[in-house]
Design an enzyme around this catalytic site. Structure first.
Site, PDB file in Angstrom:
ATOM      1  N   PRO A   1     -10.565  99.012 -54.229  1.00  0.00           N
ATOM      2  CA  PRO A   1     -10.420 100.304 -54.895  1.00  0.00           C
ATOM      3  C   PRO A   1      -9.588 101.282 -54.066  1.00  0.00           C
ATOM      4  O   PRO A   1      -9.706 101.336 -52.846  1.00  0.00           O
ATOM      5  CB  PRO A   1     -11.863 100.811 -54.977  1.00  0.00           C
ATOM      6  CG  PRO A   1     -12.501 100.233 -53.746  1.00  0.00           C
ATOM      7  CD  PRO A   1     -11.836  98.896 -53.506  1.00  0.00           C
ATOM      8  N   GLY A   2      -8.746 102.038 -54.752  1.00  0.00           N
ATOM      9  CA  GLY A   2      -8.017 103.111 -54.078  1.00  0.00           C
ATOM     10  C   GLY A   2      -8.296 104.414 -54.795  1.00  0.00           C
ATOM     11  O   GLY A   2      -9.122 105.233 -54.392  1.00  0.00           O
ATOM     12  N   ARG A   3      -7.628 104.543 -55.944  1.00  0.00           N
ATOM     13  CA  ARG A   3      -7.739 105.760 -56.750  1.00  0.00           C
ATOM     14  C   ARG A   3      -9.180 106.200 -57.014  1.00  0.00           C
ATOM     15  O   ARG A   3      -9.519 107.375 -56.890  1.00  0.00           O
ATOM     16  CB  ARG A   3      -7.054 105.493 -58.099  1.00  0.00           C
ATOM     17  CG  ARG A   3      -6.993 106.666 -59.029  1.00  0.00           C
ATOM     18  CD  ARG A   3      -6.562 106.194 -60.432  1.00  0.00           C
ATOM     19  NE  ARG A   3      -5.394 105.356 -60.408  1.00  0.00           N
ATOM     20  CZ  ARG A   3      -4.134 105.818 -60.366  1.00  0.00           C
ATOM     21  NH1 ARG A   3      -3.907 107.103 -60.396  1.00  0.00           N
ATOM     22  NH2 ARG A   3      -3.115 104.983 -60.331  1.00  0.00           N
TER      23      ARG A   3
ATOM     24  N   GLY B   1      -7.944  99.338 -59.200  1.00  0.00           N
ATOM     25  CA  GLY B   1      -7.523  99.872 -60.487  1.00  0.00           C
ATOM     26  C   GLY B   1      -8.580 100.612 -61.268  1.00  0.00           C
ATOM     27  O   GLY B   1      -8.315 101.070 -62.379  1.00  0.00           O
TER      28      GLY B   1
ATOM     29  N   CYS C   1      15.243 120.784 -57.055  1.00  0.00           N
ATOM     30  CA  CYS C   1      16.363 120.799 -58.004  1.00  0.00           C
ATOM     31  C   CYS C   1      16.370 119.551 -58.886  1.00  0.00           C
ATOM     32  O   CYS C   1      17.275 118.710 -58.779  1.00  0.00           O
ATOM     33  CB  CYS C   1      17.670 120.910 -57.238  1.00  0.00           C
ATOM     34  SG  CYS C   1      17.654 122.313 -56.127  1.00  0.00           S
ATOM     35  N   GLU C   2      15.370 119.413 -59.711  1.00  0.00           N
ATOM     36  CA  GLU C   2      15.271 118.328 -60.694  1.00  0.00           C
ATOM     37  C   GLU C   2      14.482 118.875 -61.873  1.00  0.00           C
ATOM     38  O   GLU C   2      13.470 119.550 -61.672  1.00  0.00           O
ATOM     39  CB  GLU C   2      14.465 117.134 -60.137  1.00  0.00           C
ATOM     40  CG  GLU C   2      15.032 116.447 -58.928  1.00  0.00           C
ATOM     41  CD  GLU C   2      16.239 115.560 -59.217  1.00  0.00           C
ATOM     42  OE1 GLU C   2      16.418 115.145 -60.382  1.00  0.00           O
ATOM     43  OE2 GLU C   2      17.001 115.311 -58.278  1.00  0.00           O
TER      44      GLU C   2
HETATM   45  C1  LIG Z   1      -2.498  99.494 -55.641  1.00  0.00           C
HETATM   46  C2  LIG Z   1      -3.369  98.330 -55.481  1.00  0.00           C
HETATM   47  C3  LIG Z   1      -4.751  98.496 -55.427  1.00  0.00           C
HETATM   48  C4  LIG Z   1      -5.420  99.820 -55.612  1.00  0.00           C
HETATM   49  O1  LIG Z   1      -5.282 100.313 -56.901  1.00  0.00           O
HETATM   50  P1  LIG Z   1      -6.112 101.596 -57.328  1.00  0.00           P
HETATM   51  O2  LIG Z   1      -5.745 101.875 -58.711  1.00  0.00           O
HETATM   52  O3  LIG Z   1      -5.705 102.717 -56.428  1.00  0.00           O
HETATM   53  O4  LIG Z   1      -7.555 101.266 -57.180  1.00  0.00           O
HETATM   54  C5  LIG Z   1      -5.523  97.373 -55.193  1.00  0.00           C
HETATM   55  N1  LIG Z   1      -4.968  96.155 -55.038  1.00  0.00           N
HETATM   56  C6  LIG Z   1      -3.635  95.970 -55.096  1.00  0.00           C
HETATM   57  C7  LIG Z   1      -3.086  94.608 -54.899  1.00  0.00           C
HETATM   58  C8  LIG Z   1      -2.794  97.045 -55.315  1.00  0.00           C
HETATM   59  O5  LIG Z   1      -1.476  96.847 -55.383  1.00  0.00           O
END
Ligand SMILES: *Cc1c(COP(=O)(O)O)cnc(C)c1O
Length: 429
Positions: free
Chosen positions: A274-276, A239, A354-355
């Protein structure tokens, strides 16, 4: 740090002109910078080094196997939320011991796949799921390592659809109920319930939301330990913010400065998901202007990218910085909606779907563009291709990975034949 930069008025990714990529691979096109991705990864690893954390990249943010491979090679583990993501991570060369599996609705086949692969652990979200994991593990003669996802009832101060750690959300077990859950599963065969997991939402640009949730998690761990549960791990989730406008996310070092002291002397293994924050700013969506259509109060810029390629504006009202690839004298110094140039025009940048929610930007002040011009949609590395659809039977776009002066296709553009392939192959039954 971000390797999308203007040189002499033209946008480059690392050492490759974006216009060359459009000519070679067509549009719409997802363009990723390997160096940007790895720089964000190393930055996080360095900031949290005092905790020696296991970093598990959240595959759902951007799932392309070639990006997963880069991260696996850099030492990353993986946070997966489905059997499909587990498959991807393993195919990318993940060390199974560095894989954690989250999600409120894991199916029995998915759990068996994960047990067979020997993943590092499950993040379980309910009593029903704990019962299911324990029984499947016993059947397979294994012991599942499991963290209980607890809902700390902390407001992540982000969009309602991406808030996950409040009482009313479907995620995790209410933190007040957690001790009873640990008690219920004390000594149950097939299960090593050794950790707690927290993930309060995304993006969380408020550091104190983290510290509050971690403090609540630590109080729980203290209580569990005094009750004789051997808790050795805390997973603090993901997050962390990314840069959409420029400075809305705290620097990684600020998150670390607040979090590291809380966890440092706790004798806990730390997992981060971490993802985002790793991948959002490592990708740009490259698109071409199809038509211009003057409206009564603004210009509609109709482009060949749409909510198919980037649904975040439609889904969350998300902001993405957009600017022409050939900017001439108007090279933006920031990614905010206000740019200090004369002669800008109020535009809606919209796709062909088409939205009415098919827009990439609304009421945005942009330099005037012509039919055929290339436009860059920034911060499109995370939750862009991963959420892409074929709605309106539009084949999914290609993905390109740039490393220095070289660019390679890491996912080919889908064809019309791809659209109907799964409907035509000899179908069982
Ligand atoms: C989506 C998610 C993440 C990654 O969230 P980011 O905002 O992309 O860092 C990590 N842990 C869990 C359990 C998630 O569902």
């Amino acid at each position: 740090m971000d390797r999308f930069e203007y040189r002499s008025g033209n946008l480059f990714v690392e050492d490759v002109p974006m216009a060359d990529l459009a000519a070679r691979f067509g549009t719409p096109l997802y363009v990723y910078s390997a160096d940007t991705l790895l720089t964000h990864y190393r930055k996080l690893a360095t900031a949290f080094a005092p905790l020696n954390p296991l970093i598990c990249y959240a595959v759902k943010a951007c799932s392309n196997i070639h990006l997963c491979k880069l991260l696996a090679k850099a030492g990353s583990g993986f946070d997966v939320v489905s059997g499909g993501e587990l498959y991807r991570a393993l195919q990318a060369g993940a060390d199974p011991a560095k894989v954690v599996f989250a999600g409120v609705g894991k199916t029995s086949p998915e759990i068996r796949e994960a047990l067979a692969a020997g993943i590092g652990g499950f993040n379980a979200e309910s009593i029903s799921e704990l019962t299911q994991i324990a029984s499947l593990a016993r059947e397979m003669g294994k012991t599942a390592r499991v963290a209980l996802r607890v809902n700390p009832d902390v407001d992540a101060k982000t969009h309602a659809y991406t808030t996950t750690g409040k009482k009313e959300n479907k995620f995790g077990v209410d933190i007040a109920d957690a001790p009873a859950v640990f008690e219920k599963f004390r000594g149950v065969g097939g299960l090593s319930l050794h950790a707690i997991h927290l993930h309060i939402g995304s993006p969380v640009n408020d550091v104190t939301s983290y510290t509050r949730s971690i403090e609540r998690g630590l109080q729980l761990i203290d209580a569990l330990r005094s009750a004789g549960h051997a808790i050795d791990t805390i997973d603090i989730g993901g997050g962390f913010g990314a840069y959409y406008k420029g400075d809305e996310a705290p620097p990684t070092a600020d998150y670390a400065a607040a979090i590291v002291p809380l966890l440092k002397d706790r004798k806990l293994n730390v997992v981060i998901e971490p993802g985002r924050s790793l991948v959002a700013n490592a990708g740009v969506l490259l698109t071409r202007v199809i038509h211009l259509k003057p409206g009564p109060s603004k210009q509609f810029v109709i482009v060949d990218a749409s909510m198919n390629e980037l649904i975040r504006p439609a889904l969350y009202g998300a902001y993405h910085f957009i600017w022409p690839v050939a900017a001439g004298q108007r090279v933006p110094g920031s990614r905010g909606p206000e740019q200090p140039f004369d002669g800008l025009q109020k535009c809606d940048v919209v796709g062909p779907v088409c939205e009415s929610s098919d827009f990439l930007a609304k009421d945005r002040m942009l330099p005037s563009v012509q039919q055929g011009d290339l436009i860059a949609v920034y911060s499109a590395g995370a939750y862009a291709m991963a959420m892409a659809s074929q709605y309106n039977s539009r084949p999914r776009a290609a993905e390109v990975l740039v490393e220095g002066a070289s660019a390679r296709l890491i996912r080919r553009r889908e064809t019309y034949a791809d659209l109907i392939a799964a409907e035509l192959e000899p179908l069982p039954g």
